[in-house]
Design a protein around this motif. Structure first.
Motif, PDB file in Angstrom:
ATOM      1  N   MET A   1       0.833  -1.206   0.000  1.00 11.52           N
ATOM      2  CA  MET A   1       0.000   0.000   0.000  1.00 11.52           C
ATOM      3  C   MET A   1       0.876   1.269   0.000  1.00 11.52           C
ATOM      4  N   LYS A   2       0.471   2.188  -0.845  1.00 10.44           N
ATOM      5  CA  LYS A   2       1.281   3.407  -0.951  1.00 10.44           C
ATOM      6  C   LYS A   2       1.077   4.284   0.281  1.00 10.44           C
ATOM      7  N   ARG A   3       2.189   4.835   0.765  1.00 10.51           N
ATOM      8  CA  ARG A   3       2.101   5.814   1.859  1.00 10.51           C
ATOM      9  C   ARG A   3       2.633   7.142   1.346  1.00 10.51           C
ATOM     10  N   TYR A   4       1.967   8.172   1.708  1.00  9.55           N
ATOM     11  CA  TYR A   4       2.346   9.505   1.241  1.00  9.55           C
ATOM     12  C   TYR A   4       2.951  10.294   2.395  1.00  9.55           C
ATOM     13  N   TYR A   5       4.047  10.919   2.096  1.00  9.38           N
ATOM     14  CA  TYR A   5       4.670  11.825   3.077  1.00  9.38           C
ATOM     15  C   TYR A   5       4.540  13.246   2.544  1.00  9.38           C
ATOM     16  N   VAL A   6       3.983  14.110   3.363  1.00 13.82           N
ATOM     17  CA  VAL A   6       3.823  15.508   2.963  1.00 13.82           C
ATOM     18  C   VAL A   6       4.452  16.390   4.045  1.00 13.82           C
ATOM     19  N   MET A   7       5.258  17.332   3.613  1.00 13.74           N
ATOM     20  CA  MET A   7       5.871  18.238   4.593  1.00 13.74           C
ATOM     21  C   MET A   7       5.627  19.691   4.200  1.00 13.74           C
ATOM     22  N   GLY A   8       5.121  20.451   5.146  1.00 18.39           N
ATOM     23  CA  GLY A   8       4.932  21.886   4.935  1.00 18.39           C
ATOM     24  C   GLY A   8       6.001  22.646   5.686  1.00 18.39           C
ATOM     25  N   MET A   9       6.579  23.630   4.997  1.00 18.81           N
ATOM     26  CA  MET A   9       7.629  24.436   5.640  1.00 18.81           C
ATOM     27  C   MET A   9       7.015  25.768   6.074  1.00 18.81           C
ATOM     28  N   PHE A  10       7.215  26.103   7.335  1.00 16.74           N
ATOM     29  CA  PHE A  10       6.641  27.344   7.879  1.00 16.74           C
ATOM     30  C   PHE A  10       7.761  28.285   8.327  1.00 16.74           C
ATOM     31  N   SER A  11       7.409  29.566   8.305  1.00 20.03           N
ATOM     32  CA  SER A  11       8.457  30.537   8.643  1.00 20.03           C
ATOM     33  C   SER A  11       8.572  30.769  10.146  1.00 20.03           C
ATOM     34  N   ASN A  12       7.545  30.388  10.906  1.00 23.56           N
ATOM     35  CA  ASN A  12       7.655  30.573  12.353  1.00 23.56           C
ATOM     36  C   ASN A  12       6.853  29.515  13.118  1.00 23.56           C
ATOM     37  N   PHE A  13       7.132  29.471  14.418  1.00 26.90           N
ATOM     38  CA  PHE A  13       6.528  28.441  15.253  1.00 26.90           C
ATOM     39  C   PHE A  13       5.024  28.629  15.433  1.00 26.90           C
ATOM     40  N   GLU A  14       4.565  29.868  15.402  1.00 28.68           N
ATOM     41  CA  GLU A  14       3.144  30.122  15.635  1.00 28.68           C
ATOM     42  C   GLU A  14       2.294  29.416  14.585  1.00 28.68           C
ATOM     43  N   GLU A  15       2.716  29.546  13.323  1.00 29.39           N
ATOM     44  CA  GLU A  15       1.934  28.917  12.253  1.00 29.39           C
ATOM     45  C   GLU A  15       2.033  27.396  12.306  1.00 29.39           C
ATOM     46  N   ALA A  16       3.228  26.915  12.591  1.00 29.79           N
ATOM     47  CA  ALA A  16       3.393  25.451  12.726  1.00 29.79           C
ATOM     48  C   ALA A  16       2.545  24.944  13.900  1.00 29.79           C
ATOM     49  N   PHE A  17       2.538  25.714  14.981  1.00 33.82           N
ATOM     50  CA  PHE A  17       1.762  25.358  16.172  1.00 33.82           C
ATOM     51  C   PHE A  17       0.273  25.308  15.833  1.00 33.82           C
ATOM     52  N   ALA A  18      -0.186  26.322  15.095  1.00 37.17           N
ATOM     53  CA  ALA A  18      -1.612  26.373  14.730  1.00 37.17           C
ATOM     54  C   ALA A  18      -1.974  25.186  13.827  1.00 37.17           C
ATOM     55  N   THR A  19      -1.086  24.826  12.924  1.00 34.74           N
ATOM     56  CA  THR A  19      -1.342  23.689  12.029  1.00 34.74           C
ATOM     57  C   THR A  19      -1.458  22.397  12.830  1.00 34.74           C
ATOM     58  N   VAL A  20      -0.502  22.180  13.712  1.00 35.42           N
ATOM     59  CA  VAL A  20      -0.525  20.941  14.507  1.00 35.42           C
ATOM     60  C   VAL A  20      -1.747  20.931  15.427  1.00 35.42           C
ATOM     61  N   SER A  21      -2.101  22.103  15.959  1.00 35.69           N
ATOM     62  CA  SER A  21      -3.292  22.166  16.827  1.00 35.69           C
ATOM     63  C   SER A  21      -4.534  21.780  16.047  1.00 35.69           C
ATOM     64  N   ASP A  22      -4.635  22.238  14.806  1.00 36.23           N
ATOM     65  CA  ASP A  22      -5.785  21.865  13.963  1.00 36.23           C
ATOM     66  C   ASP A  22      -5.814  20.360  13.716  1.00 36.23           C
TER      67      ASP A  22
END
Lengths: 469, 175
Positions: free
Chosen positions: B1-22
């Motif tokens: 089964m295919k597994r997909y890896y997706v990575m988003g690059m963010f410029s600061n922790f706040e946005e990364a934090f908000a993404t992970v919180s979502d």
């Protein structure tokens, strides 16, 4: 006047750029320093070869003095090693973030000092090819190391300290080595790829990194204290006058911290000047280091007074005579110089204007280290000169062979350090980024509001007070 | 089964934090916070908290190493000293406790430190191949949020990243 430990607005990319630039294209001054260090090491090598060819006698290694200059310098280098790792570990545990720009070179200093110190027992052995005799293995000679002897404890303690300090330095450097790997080319990239161990900066790695760093810091604090206590036991567990003193372990630990702090100030100023690290090795951080050194100097001075008082009011007449001989005897000039450098000169560190003046601090730090070296010499030599047997009293000036080897040890240390600063980052990039990040996000807004604002002060967004206008 | 890896690059922790919180609040069904790997240039305990309790077993290695160091240190010395039985002791103890405690203490620390390092190397999964999605920007100044996903969740995740001002999205498919 600069008041902040670091500029909070400095960009992370600039931190990488500045530190990586310091590792490239050595300037002429660097090569001159390398040549000087190599020349010093060559002096020591020549003296060492002469010592082996001619024997230990011409090197003045005769009874009653034996290896006094060597062991004094050995203790000096062991002491020098203490501040780096010990201060780094203590300041890490108490979360003093001003350590972050300076701990890397201080830890490197620890490792190289230990490597230098380790040479002295080997040099003193004379027959260095028989060094394996000290190892505890079954042999048909029936010779075993005496595990009751502090000299054997020394070997165990220093090996443990060297291993632990080197690992502490290396582990703390892994994220920075990954940064180097990502921007280097050629042989450097290969080297950093191997040394960075595949670091990717993911949360699993950071989580475990945080844990290991804390655990190692917890191990290193008692280890560092035990190592210098054990070194002091080399002297204190004998019954020689001037050595058999209860306060020796704390006295040695304080002296070690003192000389290490002084060396940190020296290297701090040199690195700041030659690598233009003005934005990282800032004057407020130097000030904090100076204040710490001053506090340790006062502890050291207090322990000196305790030692003198215990001897003076004790009933050991030989020890008392030895103490008087230190003050007025043939070693008096060195003894008074030690007291001046170790107890009087540190008062310059109490004045803000002087603390902020780099040339003054550079000279003072060199004199503090001279004082610390003299301290070790004054521990060893007078006791050997004026022991229990008056017929054996003898004042000796070390031979040129001994001085050359001591001189060369400074070159060896300098050479190792010079290689280090060009191959490895001498400022921790990721920790400086953390420092900048936390100061920008917490200190400048939340903490400033919390700690530096009085209840009566206007809140952000309020109209400014017109009272007193 | 295919597994997909997706990575988003963010410029600061706040946005990364908000993404992970979502992701943690199940904005996208079928995507859990356990699928998230955060890549950052500095350690950030606060944002790691939102990833949930992911403990570290390194202290267990430390404890094992320290206990092993005590046992090994004492037994090593005692066994070496026991050989002294063939030699005259002059009334002294064959295995002297006070002096052995000093060396046992040093061995405790030495083996404790070595075991801690081994525990770190194993648990941090060092000395393994770097993930194909690894970006050098992580060691510079960007924060990466990487997820391991089924194909149907790839597009919603990309949308979520875009909502939080992602700078760059990288993908990798593994068989």
């Amino acid at each position: 006047m600069q008041t902040k430990d670091i500029n909070e607005n400095i960009a992370w990319a600039k931190i990488n750029e500045d530190v990586l630039r310091s590792m490239e294209n050595p300037r002429m001054g660097y090569w001159v320093a390398v040549v000087c260090c190599v020349a010093m090491v060559m002096c020591a090598v020549a003296a060492e070869i002469y010592q082996y060819q001619v024997g230990m006698g011409p090197a003045n290694l005769n009874w009653p003095h034996m290896w006094d200059l060597y062991i004094a310098t050995f203790v000096f280098w062991i002491g020098m090693s203490h501040s780096g790792t010990l201060l780094s570990a203590i300041l890490h545990i108490i979360q003093a973030d001003w350590r972050k720009p300076i701990y890397r070179f201080a830890e490197a200093m620890t490792t190289f000092s230990l490597m230098t110190a380790g040479l002295f027992p080997i040099i003193h052995l004379g027959r260095v090819w028989n060094m394996y005799w000290v190892l505890p293995y079954v042999s048909d000679r029936g010779i075993w190391p005496n595990f009751r002897s502090p000299l054997v404890w020394d070997a165990f303690a220093i090996t443990t300290y060297l291993t632990s300090s080197a690992l502490f330095l290396f582990i703390g450097m892994i994220p920075d080595l990954a940064i180097c790997r990502d921007s280097a080319r050629g042989w450097r990239q290969k080297l950093y790829t191997v040394l960075s161990l595949g670091w990717q900066g993911d949360d699993r790695q950071w989580r475990n990194f945080r844990k290991i760093y804390l655990l190692m810091a917890c191990f290193l604090i008692p280890l560092a204290v035990s190592v210098h206590s054990i070194v002091s036991a080399d002297f204190a567990m004998s019954i020689m006058p001037g050595w058999h003193i209860t306060t020796f372990p704390p006295y040695f630990v304080a002296g070690a911290l003192y000389s290490g702090c002084a060396a940190i100030i020296t290297l701090f100023i040199l690195l700041r000047y030659f690598f233009r690290f003005d934005e990282y090795m800032t004057i407020p951080i130097l000030e904090k280091t100076c204040k710490l050194t001053f506090a340790i100097a006062m502890v050291w001075s207090y322990l000196n007074i305790i030692e003198f008082a215990a001897t003076w009011y004790g009933h050991d007449m030989v020890a008392k005579e030895l103490l008087i001989a230190k003050f007025v005897g043939p070693h008096a000039p060195y003894f008074w110089m030690m007291l001046f450098c170790g107890s009087v000169l540190p008062f310059t560190l109490a004045f803000e204007k002087l603390r902020r003046h780099l040339p003054t601090m550079f000279v003072v730090s060199l004199f503090l280290n001279l004082g610390m070296w003299l301290e070790r010499w004054m521990i060893v030599t007078p006791t050997l000169s004026f022991s229990y047997m008056p017929f054996a009293w003898d004042v000796m000036w070390p031979s040129m062979v001994q001085w050359a080897i001591v001189f060369g040890s400074f070159g060896w240390f300098g050479l190792l350090f010079l290689v280090f600063v060009k191959v490895f980052p001498s400022v921790s990039m990721y920790e400086v980024k953390e420092m900048v990040f936390h100061r920008r996000h917490y200190h400048s807004s939340a903490l400033a509001n919390q700690f530096h604002r009085r209840a009566s002060d206007p809140k952000p967004g309020d109209e400014p007070s017109k009272e007193g206008a | 089964m295919k597994r997909y890896y997706v990575m988003g690059m963010f410029s600061n922790f706040e946005e990364a934090f908000a993404t992970v919180s979502d992701i943690r609040s199940h904005v996208i069904p079928g995507v859990s916070v356990d699928d998230v790997t955060l890549k950052s240039p500095i350690e950030h305990p606060e944002i790691e908290e939102v990833l949930g309790d992911r403990g570290s077993p390194v202290p267990k290695f430390t404890l094992f190493g320290a206990i092993f160091g005590i046992c090994f240190g004492f037994l090593f010395l005692a066994s070496a000293q026991a050989t002294f039985l063939v030699q005259p002791q002059g009334g002294k103890a064959v295995v002297p406790l006070p002096s052995n405690i000093v060396l046992t203490y040093e061995m405790l620390i030495l083996f404790g430190v070595i075991a801690t390092v081994i525990g770190f190397l194993i648990n941090a999964r060092l000395m393994t191949r770097r993930h194909p999605l690894y970006s050098e920007k992580v060691s510079l100044d960007q924060i990466g949020v990487m997820l391991e996903l089924d194909e149907k969740n790839v597009d919603p995740i990309k949308e979520l990243f875009k909502k939080h001002k992602v700078l760059e999205i990288r993908e990798e498919v593994s068989q």
